[in-house]
Design a protein around this motif. Structure first.
Motif, PDB file in Angstrom:
ATOM      1  N   HIS A  91       0.837  -1.195   0.000  1.00 30.04           N
ATOM      2  CA  HIS A  91       0.000   0.000   0.000  1.00 30.04           C
ATOM      3  C   HIS A  91       0.880   1.256   0.000  1.00 30.04           C
ATOM      4  CE1 HIS A  91      -3.558  -2.423   0.524  1.00 30.04           C
ATOM      5  NE2 HIS A  91      -3.029  -3.011   1.584  1.00 30.04           N
ATOM      6  N   TRP A  92       0.348   2.316  -0.584  1.00 33.18           N
ATOM      7  CA  TRP A  92       1.075   3.577  -0.684  1.00 33.18           C
ATOM      8  C   TRP A  92       0.971   4.333   0.637  1.00 33.18           C
ATOM      9  CZ3 TRP A  92       4.618   4.992  -3.954  1.00 33.18           C
ATOM     10  CH2 TRP A  92       4.996   6.344  -4.062  1.00 33.18           C
ATOM     11  N   ILE A  93       2.074   4.952   1.053  1.00 36.14           N
ATOM     12  CA  ILE A  93       2.126   5.617   2.351  1.00 36.14           C
ATOM     13  C   ILE A  93       2.332   7.112   2.199  1.00 36.14           C
ATOM     14  CG2 ILE A  93       3.242   5.678   4.607  1.00 36.14           C
ATOM     15  CD1 ILE A  93       1.855   2.993   3.866  1.00 36.14           C
ATOM     16  N   GLY A  94       1.507   7.887   2.912  1.00 30.36           N
ATOM     17  CA  GLY A  94       1.651   9.335   2.941  1.00 30.36           C
ATOM     18  C   GLY A  94       1.592   9.853   4.369  1.00 30.36           C
ATOM     19  N   LEU A  95       1.719  11.159   4.501  1.00 30.30           N
ATOM     20  CA  LEU A  95       1.778  11.817   5.813  1.00 30.30           C
ATOM     21  C   LEU A  95       0.484  12.575   6.114  1.00 30.30           C
ATOM     22  CD1 LEU A  95       5.318  13.423   5.321  1.00 30.30           C
ATOM     23  CD2 LEU A  95       4.817  11.221   6.403  1.00 30.30           C
ATOM     24  N   GLN A 119       7.832  11.133   9.260  1.00 27.47           N
ATOM     25  CA  GLN A 119       8.702  10.406   8.337  1.00 27.47           C
ATOM     26  C   GLN A 119       9.672   9.495   9.099  1.00 27.47           C
ATOM     27  OE1 GLN A 119      10.093  13.973   6.275  1.00 27.47           O
ATOM     28  NE2 GLN A 119       9.515  13.029   4.326  1.00 27.47           N
ATOM     29  N   THR A 120      10.227  10.010  10.183  1.00 25.82           N
ATOM     30  CA  THR A 120      11.161   9.223  10.984  1.00 25.82           C
ATOM     31  C   THR A 120      10.473   8.021  11.611  1.00 25.82           C
ATOM     32  OG1 THR A 120      12.510  11.176  11.483  1.00 25.82           O
ATOM     33  CG2 THR A 120      12.724   9.285  12.961  1.00 25.82           C
ATOM     34  N   ILE A 133       8.736   9.407   1.162  1.00 28.76           N
ATOM     35  CA  ILE A 133       7.423   9.652   1.773  1.00 28.76           C
ATOM     36  C   ILE A 133       7.122  11.136   1.622  1.00 28.76           C
ATOM     37  CG2 ILE A 133       5.972   9.138   3.771  1.00 28.76           C
ATOM     38  CD1 ILE A 133       8.412   7.636   4.937  1.00 28.76           C
ATOM     39  N   LEU A 134       6.565  11.519   0.494  1.00 31.78           N
ATOM     40  CA  LEU A 134       6.425  12.930   0.149  1.00 31.78           C
ATOM     41  C   LEU A 134       4.984  13.413   0.066  1.00 31.78           C
ATOM     42  CD1 LEU A 134       9.158  13.140  -2.637  1.00 31.78           C
ATOM     43  CD2 LEU A 134       9.372  13.696  -0.201  1.00 31.78           C
ATOM     44  N   ASP A 135       4.030  12.499  -0.005  1.00 36.15           N
ATOM     45  CA  ASP A 135       2.629  12.896  -0.138  1.00 36.15           C
ATOM     46  C   ASP A 135       2.056  13.294   1.220  1.00 36.15           C
ATOM     47  OD1 ASP A 135       2.641  12.482  -2.844  1.00 36.15           O
ATOM     48  OD2 ASP A 135       1.937  10.417  -2.701  1.00 36.15           O
ATOM     49  N   TYR A 156       7.394  18.443  -0.592  1.00 35.27           N
ATOM     50  CA  TYR A 156       6.234  17.580  -0.373  1.00 35.27           C
ATOM     51  C   TYR A 156       5.187  17.792  -1.466  1.00 35.27           C
ATOM     52  CZ  TYR A 156       8.140  16.872   4.326  1.00 35.27           C
ATOM     53  OH  TYR A 156       8.947  16.543   5.378  1.00 35.27           O
ATOM     54  N   ARG A 157       4.270  16.829  -1.582  1.00 34.07           N
ATOM     55  CA  ARG A 157       3.198  16.895  -2.576  1.00 34.07           C
ATOM     56  C   ARG A 157       1.849  16.879  -1.865  1.00 34.07           C
ATOM     57  NH1 ARG A 157       4.882  12.166  -6.802  1.00 34.07           N
ATOM     58  NH2 ARG A 157       4.173  10.895  -5.047  1.00 34.07           N
ATOM     59  N   PRO A 158       1.091  17.981  -1.899  1.00 34.99           N
ATOM     60  CA  PRO A 158      -0.213  18.036  -1.216  1.00 34.99           C
ATOM     61  C   PRO A 158      -1.252  17.170  -1.926  1.00 34.99           C
ATOM     62  CG  PRO A 158       0.660  20.240  -1.650  1.00 34.99           C
ATOM     63  CD  PRO A 158       1.462  19.283  -2.472  1.00 34.99           C
ATOM     64  N   VAL A 159      -1.927  16.327  -1.168  1.00 35.47           N
ATOM     65  CA  VAL A 159      -2.949  15.431  -1.709  1.00 35.47           C
ATOM     66  C   VAL A 159      -4.277  15.712  -1.018  1.00 35.47           C
ATOM     67  CG1 VAL A 159      -3.679  13.036  -2.014  1.00 35.47           C
ATOM     68  CG2 VAL A 159      -1.251  13.638  -2.198  1.00 35.47           C
TER      69      VAL A 159
END
Length: 234
Positions: A91-95, A119-120, A133-135, A156-159
């Motif tokens: 699965h894709w992981i974001g913040l 992220q850590t 981990i940029l999303d 980072y990339r805002p989603v």
């Protein structure tokens, strides 16, 4: 346990209209995928949770669906084995921030620390390098133009989302399912929750939603796939 601020109003009927206004106004955010392709993204916020996330994984495994998870760092630290179980399935992981705090209420330093701390935590749990981990999905969907400027300046990339059934208000599995099915179209980003708020019914809801959407010939993809066809951020 941190008690985050949440919308209490029933706003579900207005989200589609709000989405149509915000999307062209904030092109730096990913609001949806390609409208010409029958691809949709199933996303989950606020986890990982020791019970709800595991129940959800069983359903995703059953249908062989790959989803995207936006995690809170505090829960990754507390439940690293759950985070690892999600990541190991592809699965894709974001913040989603370290705690569920709206980004505009944080100082620049606090926001940066919140993201880096998350992220850590993910790296320690999953051995996923922080630079991968940029999303980022802002809690409550709250952001300001300055928030986007900071996120993009930091790489980072805002989603965001296009289908918001307000599952955190617990309107019931049937109501959430009906809202999702009614609003979903090509390129939809569906947001549900597998954390302490809204996660209680998430597995049952997804069990209802997935087969109905598959019957409509939608293909489930991750946020990563949507970025591949997204226009460059301005």
């Amino acid at each position: 346990m941190n008690t985050p601020f949440r919308f209490k109003l029933q706003l579900a009927p207005f989200f589609p209209y709000l989405h149509s206004i915000l999307t062209p106004s904030f092109p730096r955010c990913l609001w949806r995928g390609n409208l010409s392709q029958p691809e949709i993204a199933l996303t989950f916020d606020d986890g990982p949770h020791p019970e709800y996330t595991l129940e959800l994984l069983k359903v995703l495994d059953q249908f062989q669906i790959t989803a995207s998870f936006f995690w809170l760092g505090q829960w990754v630290e507390q439940y690293p084995e759950i985070a690892q179980a999600v990541y190991q399935r592809g699965h894709w992981i974001g913040l989603h921030g370290y705690q569920h705090q709206s980004f505009p209420f944080l100082s620049e330093i606090e926001l940066k620390q919140s993201l880096e701390k998350t992220q850590t935590a993910i790296f320690k749990a999953c051995h996923l390098e922080p630079e991968l981990i940029l999303d980022v999905r802002p809690p409550n969907g709250f952001f300001l133009p300055q928030t986007l400027e900071l996120l993009t300046a930091w790489g980072y990339r805002p989603v965001m989302w296009s289908v918001v059934p307000e599952d955190w208000l617990h309107p019931g599995v049937n109501v959430v399912t009906q809202r999702v099915i009614k609003q979903t179209q090509n390129g939809s980003i569906i947001v549900l929750h597998d954390g302490y708020f809204g996660g209680k019914d998430v597995a049952k809801t997804v069990q209802e939603i997935i087969p109905k959407l598959l019957e409509q010939n939608y293909r489930f993809v991750t946020i990563s796939k949507f970025w591949q066809s997204a226009k460059p951020m301005i």
